[in-house]
Design a protein around this motif. Structure first.
Motif, PDB file in Angstrom:
ATOM      1  N   TRP A 137       6.965  26.506  37.733  1.00 36.92           N
ATOM      2  CA  TRP A 137       7.249  27.647  36.868  1.00 36.92           C
ATOM      3  C   TRP A 137       7.616  28.856  37.718  1.00 36.92           C
ATOM      4  N   VAL A 157       7.603  33.578  31.510  1.00 29.08           N
ATOM      5  CA  VAL A 157       7.496  32.414  32.386  1.00 29.08           C
ATOM      6  C   VAL A 157       8.463  31.339  31.917  1.00 29.08           C
ATOM      7  N   THR A 158       9.230  30.782  32.849  1.00 31.00           N
ATOM      8  CA  THR A 158      10.104  29.649  32.577  1.00 31.00           C
ATOM      9  C   THR A 158       9.538  28.429  33.284  1.00 31.00           C
ATOM     10  N   PHE A 159       9.306  27.374  32.516  1.00 29.44           N
ATOM     11  CA  PHE A 159       8.741  26.127  33.030  1.00 29.44           C
ATOM     12  C   PHE A 159       9.866  25.123  33.239  1.00 29.44           C
ATOM     13  N   SER A 188      10.150  28.316  27.937  1.00 32.54           N
ATOM     14  CA  SER A 188       9.660  29.615  28.393  1.00 32.54           C
ATOM     15  C   SER A 188       8.611  30.138  27.424  1.00 32.54           C
ATOM     16  N   TRP A 225       2.694  23.369  37.169  1.00 34.51           N
ATOM     17  CA  TRP A 225       2.035  23.118  35.902  1.00 34.51           C
ATOM     18  C   TRP A 225       2.015  21.619  35.621  1.00 34.51           C
ATOM     19  N   ASN A 236      13.599  22.766  30.409  1.00 35.80           N
ATOM     20  CA  ASN A 236      13.197  24.167  30.553  1.00 35.80           C
ATOM     21  C   ASN A 236      12.582  24.688  29.263  1.00 35.80           C
TER      22      ASN A 236
END
Length: 106
Positions: free
Chosen positions: A101, A20-22, A34, A88, A32
């Protein structure tokens, strides 16, 4: 009566490791980050790099909580096939932040 195929994906259809990349959209957090997580049946757990807890429904909607040290965030979204998206919010290194995300199954 609905057929099993019409009821949605089979249990465990989202099993595996997801990365997952936020992306931060509001707040003073790095843009960013992850983190990997595991899906097994209806449970979401850590795949390393912090504590991840949560659950996923048969239709792919999920809710998770992530904590690393004093930073913590919660998110909601949906997985479909080998990808997913959601939102998120949390407190990252003392700053309130929120964003989106994206996830991919590895």
């Amino acid at each position: 009566m609905a057929s099993p195929a019409a009821a949605g994906p089979r249990p465990g259809a989202y099993d595996g490791t997801w990365n997952v990349t936020f992306t931060t959209r509001a707040g003073n957090c790095s843009s960013n980050n992850s983190a990997p997580f595991n899906v097994s049946g209806t449970q979401v757990s850590s795949a390393g790099g912090g504590k991840v807890t949560g659950g996923i429904r048969r239709n792919g909607t999920l809710a998770v909580n992530i904590s690393v040290g004093l930073s913590h965030a919660s998110g909601t979204g949906r997985l479909a096939g080998n990808s997913g998206t959601g939102r998120w919010s949390g407190v990252i290194t003392g700053d309130k932040c929120s964003g989106t995300w994206v996830a991919t199954r590895t």
